[in-house]
Write an enzyme that holds these catalytic residues in place. Structure first.
Site, PDB file in Angstrom:
ATOM      1  N   ASN A 164       2.980   7.631   5.689  1.00  0.00           N
ATOM      2  CA  ASN A 164       3.246   6.374   5.166  1.00  0.00           C
ATOM      3  C   ASN A 164       1.546   4.789   5.874  1.00  0.00           C
ATOM      4  OD1 ASN A 164       6.080   6.228   4.912  1.00  0.00           O
ATOM      5  ND2 ASN A 164       7.169   4.566   6.552  1.00  0.00           N
TER       6      ASN A 164
ATOM      7  N   ARG B 232      12.279   7.049  -3.747  1.00  0.00           N
ATOM      8  CA  ARG B 232      13.090   7.073  -2.577  1.00  0.00           C
ATOM      9  C   ARG B 232      14.046   5.969  -1.929  1.00  0.00           C
ATOM     10  NH1 ARG B 232       8.708   5.209   2.391  1.00  0.00           N
ATOM     11  NH2 ARG B 232      11.496   5.254   3.881  1.00  0.00           N
TER      12      ARG B 232
ATOM     13  N   GLU C 161      11.207  -8.815   3.733  1.00  0.00           N
ATOM     14  CA  GLU C 161      10.154  -7.744   4.665  1.00  0.00           C
ATOM     15  C   GLU C 161      10.121  -8.017   5.987  1.00  0.00           C
ATOM     16  OE1 GLU C 161       7.918  -5.226   3.892  1.00  0.00           O
ATOM     17  OE2 GLU C 161       6.941  -6.173   5.593  1.00  0.00           O
ATOM     18  N   TRP C 162      11.882  -7.401   6.807  1.00  0.00           N
ATOM     19  CA  TRP C 162      11.895  -7.516   8.595  1.00  0.00           C
ATOM     20  C   TRP C 162      10.970  -9.519   8.559  1.00  0.00           C
ATOM     21  CZ3 TRP C 162      15.084  -3.891   8.267  1.00  0.00           C
ATOM     22  CH2 TRP C 162      14.234  -2.677   7.165  1.00  0.00           C
TER      23      TRP C 162
ATOM     24  N   PHE D  26       5.045  -7.654  -1.316  1.00  0.00           N
ATOM     25  CA  PHE D  26       4.987  -6.179  -1.846  1.00  0.00           C
ATOM     26  C   PHE D  26       5.570  -5.501  -2.613  1.00  0.00           C
ATOM     27  CE2 PHE D  26       4.241  -6.564   3.178  1.00  0.00           C
ATOM     28  CZ  PHE D  26       3.224  -5.088   2.976  1.00  0.00           C
TER      29      PHE D  26
ATOM     30  N   TYR E  68      -1.159   2.403   5.012  1.00  0.00           N
ATOM     31  CA  TYR E  68      -1.318   0.933   4.451  1.00  0.00           C
ATOM     32  C   TYR E  68      -3.148   0.795   5.184  1.00  0.00           C
ATOM     33  CZ  TYR E  68       3.603   0.245   3.696  1.00  0.00           C
ATOM     34  OH  TYR E  68       4.730  -0.330   2.744  1.00  0.00           O
TER      35      TYR E  68
ATOM     36  N   TRP F  60       4.768   1.292  -2.114  1.00  0.00           N
ATOM     37  CA  TRP F  60       5.713   0.650  -1.194  1.00  0.00           C
ATOM     38  C   TRP F  60       5.465  -1.053  -2.084  1.00  0.00           C
ATOM     39  CZ3 TRP F  60       9.756   0.982   1.669  1.00  0.00           C
ATOM     40  CH2 TRP F  60      10.886  -0.121   1.866  1.00  0.00           C
TER      41      TRP F  60
ATOM     42  N   ASN G  47      12.290   6.774   9.301  1.00  0.00           N
ATOM     43  CA  ASN G  47      11.353   6.081   8.791  1.00  0.00           C
ATOM     44  C   ASN G  47      10.252   5.395  10.009  1.00  0.00           C
ATOM     45  OD1 ASN G  47       9.811   4.888   7.098  1.00  0.00           O
ATOM     46  ND2 ASN G  47      10.710   2.950   7.866  1.00  0.00           N
ATOM     47  N   GLU G  48       9.440   6.435  10.873  1.00  0.00           N
ATOM     48  CA  GLU G  48       8.335   5.710  11.068  1.00  0.00           C
ATOM     49  C   GLU G  48       8.811   5.055  13.023  1.00  0.00           C
ATOM     50  OE1 GLU G  48       7.170   2.083   9.405  1.00  0.00           O
ATOM     51  OE2 GLU G  48       6.137   2.572   7.469  1.00  0.00           O
TER      52      GLU G  48
ATOM     53  N   GLU H 278       4.972   5.863   1.889  1.00  0.00           N
ATOM     54  CA  GLU H 278       4.392   4.925   1.704  1.00  0.00           C
ATOM     55  C   GLU H 278       3.489   4.421   1.690  1.00  0.00           C
ATOM     56  OE1 GLU H 278       6.565   2.057   4.182  1.00  0.00           O
ATOM     57  OE2 GLU H 278       8.127   2.836   4.357  1.00  0.00           O
TER      58      GLU H 278
ATOM     59  N   GLN I 164      16.358  -3.236   3.456  1.00  0.00           N
ATOM     60  CA  GLN I 164      15.446  -4.742   2.292  1.00  0.00           C
ATOM     61  C   GLN I 164      15.810  -4.482   1.607  1.00  0.00           C
ATOM     62  OE1 GLN I 164      12.300  -2.090   4.016  1.00  0.00           O
ATOM     63  NE2 GLN I 164      11.448  -3.783   3.797  1.00  0.00           N
TER      64      GLN I 164
ATOM     65  N   HIS J  16      16.788   4.633   7.929  1.00  0.00           N
ATOM     66  CA  HIS J  16      15.290   3.320   8.010  1.00  0.00           C
ATOM     67  C   HIS J  16      15.463   1.746   8.513  1.00  0.00           C
ATOM     68  CE1 HIS J  16      11.928   2.282   5.189  1.00  0.00           C
ATOM     69  NE2 HIS J  16      11.889   1.100   6.240  1.00  0.00           N
TER      70      HIS J  16
HETATM   71  C1  PNW Z   1       6.725   0.023   7.293  1.00  0.00           C
HETATM   72  N1  PNW Z   1       1.147  -1.535  10.208  1.00  0.00           N
HETATM   73  O1  PNW Z   1       6.092  -0.650   8.294  1.00  0.00           O
HETATM   74  C2  PNW Z   1       8.092   0.169   6.652  1.00  0.00           C
HETATM   75  O2  PNW Z   1       8.630   1.347   6.350  1.00  0.00           O
HETATM   76  C3  PNW Z   1       8.445  -0.927   5.773  1.00  0.00           C
HETATM   77  O3  PNW Z   1      10.061  -1.262   5.524  1.00  0.00           O
HETATM   78  C4  PNW Z   1       8.000  -2.038   5.517  1.00  0.00           C
HETATM   79  O4  PNW Z   1       8.514  -2.775   4.798  1.00  0.00           O
HETATM   80  C5  PNW Z   1       6.331  -1.797   5.351  1.00  0.00           C
HETATM   81  O5  PNW Z   1       5.529  -0.962   5.973  1.00  0.00           O
HETATM   82  C6  PNW Z   1       5.505  -2.847   5.076  1.00  0.00           C
HETATM   83  O6  PNW Z   1       5.355  -3.597   5.899  1.00  0.00           O
HETATM   84  C7  PNW Z   1       4.759  -0.336   8.149  1.00  0.00           C
HETATM   85  O7  PNW Z   1       1.514  -2.372  11.564  1.00  0.00           O
HETATM   86  C8  PNW Z   1       4.497  -2.073   9.160  1.00  0.00           C
HETATM   87  O8  PNW Z   1       0.151  -0.529  10.147  1.00  0.00           O
HETATM   88  C9  PNW Z   1       3.414  -2.146   9.921  1.00  0.00           C
HETATM   89  C10 PNW Z   1       2.766  -0.617   9.513  1.00  0.00           C
HETATM   90  C11 PNW Z   1       3.010   0.264  10.007  1.00  0.00           C
HETATM   91  C12 PNW Z   1       4.134   0.279   9.309  1.00  0.00           C
END
Ligand code: PNW
Length: 483
Positions: free
Chosen positions: A305, A83, A437-438, A446, A307, A430, A172-173, A380, A26, A127
């Site tokens: 992580n 990180r 952003e993927w 962000f 959000y 984050w 990661n995730e 995050e 990223q 990641h």
């Molecule tokens: C994270 N959700 O992914 C990733 O670790 C990061 O690389 C990414 O940039 C960041 O979140 C922001 O998107 C997620 O839908 C994306 O809850 C979406 C979710 C959770 C984590």
């Protein structure tokens, strides 16, 4: 709100770590420089029509060339830690075997620059940027052989960087990437490949085994000498039942289980949770006795992580496959953003991100109660603005009061959870920078810093930078100071 800006370091326990997070694909850019090999994300982002704004991570934030500037930005804010992730194909261009010394030297320079400014490097091994060579030759994470290959990669990293890196994260995730196909190298137009009903659970299984392999290696050969700690980073949103009906309460429980218990039960007890086994039967693999033994307790900390939060509703007949893969179908649940037309929280830039600060408290409470209060770092937490409606003038984006409010309010729930006994050791925003952003390319921002991707990658502080700076400028309580 008027509570804004009122947080101080002294509101947190001594030694509480503040940092920001990024990941290699990223932010680094330099995709074909320094001897780096391609990853599945290079392949994926270069397929026409896959990324919403038709961009790639080829240049990203160009951190590969600008890391010194970025380290200065962090030091200026007063951050304790950074990180970042290591790009596996920068170290092993072919996934295994030949080591690319130029890649190793890049991370040595980055780590040394951080330490020279008093910033701790927190390093994640995976990641999402699997070397393309391993996808092609083995089928990537679908092949059990990857476990020992990941072990070789992890061991090289511990050996090269572990004298200075004291905090390691393996994955990661796992939950997010197993259900989100592009991240694991499947790239048919529908995003589907192989047996979609088994694949996430097989991939997740191999990732868990790879995690425990890496931890075994770290503990056997490095930890005593290097005195660092190692953990894994999980993603979990909160699911609130949409009604008081027992069936909706159960649906929320199942969705929470898919995120947390699926991975935490093996890490703590050595087996998958009954709530998933009952439904998935033989689609969920099993651990041998030896594997279970190695898996149990294979972490010093959990990275979380978090959000957002959504409503959960019982949905026994939902679609077989959605953008969440088979997760919602298998959990027989729907994930809903509003109740009676009222959104669960203010909408951020990304459609999936509603601002729900209290969800942070709920998730932390769940970890505390279910798993005997593990050490957790929030690895995050953050919020985005969207500029996919066209060009948003930078001036407007720079006044990110909603982001200040977001961090203020979520941190408030972190503090509340700690008062209720949760063992939280730190908080990473984050992200340091707007970045790739993927699937959303550069259309979602962000960052605490705005990045002008079209004009020399200039980093411009948003208002939230000053807010963090004020929060962090006060004496660290871990230092001795006399009043
Ligand atoms: C994270 N959700 O992914 C990733 O670790 C990061 O690389 C990414 O940039 C960041 O979140 C922001 O998107 C997620 O839908 C994306 O809850 C979406 C979710 C959770 C984590």
């Amino acid at each position: 709100g008027e509570r804004r800006g009122s947080l101080r370091r002294s509101d947190f326990p001594p030694g509480f770590v503040f940092g920001s997070s990024t990941s290699a694909y990223q932010v680094e850019g330099a995709a074909t420089e320094g001897g780096r090999g391609p990853s599945v994300w290079d392949t994926h982002s270069h397929l026409p029509g896959t990324i919403v704004d038709n961009t790639t991570g080829d240049h990203a934030c160009d951190q590969y060339h600008r890391y010194l500037e970025d380290v200065d930005l962090m030091a200026d804010i007063g951050m304790d830690a950074y990180r970042f992730s290591i790009s596996w194909p920068r170290i092993f261009p072919d996934g295994r075997g030949r080591v690319n010394r130029e890649g190793v030297e890049y991370y040595n320079r980055l780590i040394d620059a951080l330490l020279a400014r008093g910033i701790q490097p927190w390093v994640v091994l995976y990641h999402w940027d699997l070397p393309q060579a391993l996808q092609d030759s083995l089928g990537g994470w679908m092949n059990r052989e990857i476990v020992s290959i990941f072990g070789e990669y992890a061991e090289l990293c511990f050996a090269e960087f572990g004298d200075r890196v004291k905090h390691w994260g393996t994955f990661n995730e796992i939950h997010h990437i197993t259900f989100s196909y592009p991240n694991v190298g499947c790239r048919s137009p529908s995003g589907v490949c192989g047996d979609v009903h088994r694949q996430p659970y097989v991939i997740g299984h191999h990732m868990l085994l790879s995690h425990s392999k890496a931890v075994e290696i770290y503990r056997a050969k490095f930890q005593n000498r290097q005195r660092g700690s190692i953990g894994i980073i999980l993603d979990a949103q909160w699911y609130e039942p949409i009604s008081d009906l027992q069936e909706d309460i159960n649906a929320a429980e199942r969705l929470m289980a898919f995120q947390i218990q699926w991975l935490m039960d093996p890490l703590v007890y050595g087996h998958y949770p009954a709530i998933m086994r009952n439904d998935l039967h033989d689609r969920l693999p099993t651990f041998s006795e030896d594997e279970a033994k190695a898996m149990k307790g294979s972490f010093d900390f959990i990275g979380l992580n978090h959000y957002t939060s959504h409503y959960a509703k019982n949905d026994p007949d939902g679609p077989e496959f959605s953008k969440f893969g088979v997760e919602l179908h298998d959990a027989r649940a729907a994930s809903i953003y509003a109740k009676n037309g009222v959104p669960i929280g203010p909408q951020a830039g990304s459609p999936w991100l509603q601002i729900v600060p209290w969800g942070m408290g709920k998730v932390l409470e769940r970890f505390k109660v279910m798993y005997n209060n593990p050490l957790i770092y929030i690895t995050e937490n953050g919020v985005d603005e969207s500029d996919d409606q066209g060009e948003v003038p930078a001036e407007n984006i720079l006044q990110d009061n909603f982001r200040i409010q977001y961090h203020h309010d979520y941190l408030g729930y972190v503090i509340g959870s700690m008062r209720n006994g949760s063992n939280v050791g730190g908080y990473f925003a984050w992200s340091l920078l707007d970045n790739f952003e993927w699937q959303d390319g550069f259309s979602k921002r962000f960052g605490l810093f705005y990045v002008d991707f079209k004009n020399g990658f200039t980093r411009i502080p948003k208002s939230s930078v000053a807010w963090f700076k004020k929060l962090l400028r006060h004496p660290k309580r871990s230092n001795h100071f006399v009043s």
